[in-house]
Scaffold this motif. Structure first.
Motif, PDB file in Angstrom:
ATOM      1  N   LEU A   8       0.851  -1.184   0.000  1.00  0.00           N
ATOM      2  CA  LEU A   8       0.000   0.000   0.000  1.00  0.00           C
ATOM      3  C   LEU A   8       0.884   1.231   0.000  1.00  0.00           C
ATOM      4  CD1 LEU A   8      -2.814   1.298   0.261  1.00  0.00           C
ATOM      5  CD2 LEU A   8      -2.586   1.073   2.732  1.00  0.00           C
ATOM      6  N   ASN A   9       0.848   1.982  -1.089  1.00  0.00           N
ATOM      7  CA  ASN A   9       1.686   3.177  -1.243  1.00  0.00           C
ATOM      8  C   ASN A   9       3.153   2.870  -0.941  1.00  0.00           C
ATOM      9  OD1 ASN A   9      -0.594   4.555  -1.958  1.00  0.00           O
ATOM     10  ND2 ASN A   9      -0.795   5.667  -0.060  1.00  0.00           N
ATOM     11  N   GLY A  10       3.616   1.720  -1.464  1.00  0.00           N
ATOM     12  CA  GLY A  10       5.022   1.351  -1.345  1.00  0.00           C
ATOM     13  C   GLY A  10       5.410   0.672  -0.048  1.00  0.00           C
ATOM     14  N   GLU A  11       4.465   0.517   0.882  1.00  0.00           N
ATOM     15  CA  GLU A  11       4.746  -0.095   2.182  1.00  0.00           C
ATOM     16  C   GLU A  11       3.945  -1.386   2.338  1.00  0.00           C
ATOM     17  OE1 GLU A  11       6.896   1.233   4.452  1.00  0.00           O
ATOM     18  OE2 GLU A  11       7.310   2.917   3.107  1.00  0.00           O
ATOM     19  N   VAL A  54      -9.144  -6.490  -3.404  1.00  0.00           N
ATOM     20  CA  VAL A  54      -7.724  -6.435  -3.072  1.00  0.00           C
ATOM     21  C   VAL A  54      -7.381  -7.718  -2.322  1.00  0.00           C
ATOM     22  CG1 VAL A  54      -5.934  -5.183  -1.817  1.00  0.00           C
ATOM     23  CG2 VAL A  54      -7.797  -3.921  -2.924  1.00  0.00           C
ATOM     24  N   GLY A  55      -6.386  -8.449  -2.837  1.00  0.00           N
ATOM     25  CA  GLY A  55      -6.011  -9.720  -2.230  1.00  0.00           C
ATOM     26  C   GLY A  55      -4.516  -9.823  -1.996  1.00  0.00           C
ATOM     27  N   ASP A  56      -4.103 -10.960  -1.511  1.00  0.00           N
ATOM     28  CA  ASP A  56      -2.718 -11.218  -1.147  1.00  0.00           C
ATOM     29  C   ASP A  56      -1.761 -10.901  -2.302  1.00  0.00           C
ATOM     30  OD1 ASP A  56      -0.861 -12.078   0.818  1.00  0.00           O
ATOM     31  OD2 ASP A  56      -0.627 -13.960  -0.275  1.00  0.00           O
ATOM     32  N   GLY A  57      -0.742 -10.113  -2.019  1.00  0.00           N
ATOM     33  CA  GLY A  57       0.277  -9.772  -2.998  1.00  0.00           C
ATOM     34  C   GLY A  57      -0.051  -8.599  -3.906  1.00  0.00           C
ATOM     35  N   ASP A  58      -1.261  -8.058  -3.805  1.00  0.00           N
ATOM     36  CA  ASP A  58      -1.650  -6.935  -4.661  1.00  0.00           C
ATOM     37  C   ASP A  58      -0.901  -5.667  -4.282  1.00  0.00           C
ATOM     38  OD1 ASP A  58      -3.409  -8.582  -5.971  1.00  0.00           O
ATOM     39  OD2 ASP A  58      -5.219  -7.595  -5.243  1.00  0.00           O
ATOM     40  N   ARG A  59      -0.826  -4.769  -5.257  1.00  0.00           N
ATOM     41  CA  ARG A  59      -0.203  -3.461  -5.063  1.00  0.00           C
ATOM     42  C   ARG A  59      -1.287  -2.400  -5.228  1.00  0.00           C
ATOM     43  NH1 ARG A  59       5.229  -3.652  -5.083  1.00  0.00           N
ATOM     44  NH2 ARG A  59       5.381  -1.437  -5.521  1.00  0.00           N
ATOM     45  N   VAL A  60      -1.400  -1.525  -4.233  1.00  0.00           N
ATOM     46  CA  VAL A  60      -2.405  -0.464  -4.265  1.00  0.00           C
ATOM     47  C   VAL A  60      -1.713   0.861  -3.976  1.00  0.00           C
ATOM     48  CG1 VAL A  60      -4.513   0.420  -3.196  1.00  0.00           C
ATOM     49  CG2 VAL A  60      -4.204  -2.051  -3.454  1.00  0.00           C
ATOM     50  N   GLU A  61      -2.009   1.834  -4.816  1.00  0.00           N
ATOM     51  CA  GLU A  61      -1.518   3.198  -4.590  1.00  0.00           C
ATOM     52  C   GLU A  61      -2.754   4.090  -4.449  1.00  0.00           C
ATOM     53  OE1 GLU A  61       1.700   4.301  -4.385  1.00  0.00           O
ATOM     54  OE2 GLU A  61       2.413   2.238  -4.605  1.00  0.00           O
ATOM     55  N   ILE A  62      -2.771   4.893  -3.407  1.00  0.00           N
ATOM     56  CA  ILE A  62      -3.885   5.816  -3.157  1.00  0.00           C
ATOM     57  C   ILE A  62      -3.317   7.227  -3.119  1.00  0.00           C
ATOM     58  CG2 ILE A  62      -5.710   6.494  -1.561  1.00  0.00           C
ATOM     59  CD1 ILE A  62      -5.633   3.585  -0.497  1.00  0.00           C
TER      60      ILE A  62
END
Length: 66
Positions: free
Chosen positions: A5-8, A51-59
């Protein structure tokens, strides 16, 4: 399960929709842009995208000012 999430690293108890993730983070969905696994999401898709395991999310929050 872990997502990025946002690189973390961020831990979730279970898969959830983007809408639910924003609620968990106390973020107003009307004031953000969301990228899920390198795809920018349209707001009307926030509820259907999971959103599941290993996904990348940027907000990205929009900030107004003058």
């Amino acid at each position: 399960m872990l997502i990025t999430l946002n690189g973390e690293r961020f831990e979730l108890d279970a898969p959830l929709s983007v809408t639910a993730l924003l609620a968990k983070l106390d973020i107003d969905p009307r004031r953000v842009a969301v990228e899920h696994n390198l795809a920018i999401l349209r707001r009307h898709r926030f509820e259907e995208v999971i959103v599941g395991d290993g996904d990348r999310v940027e907000i990205v929050n929009f900030v107004g000012g003058g």
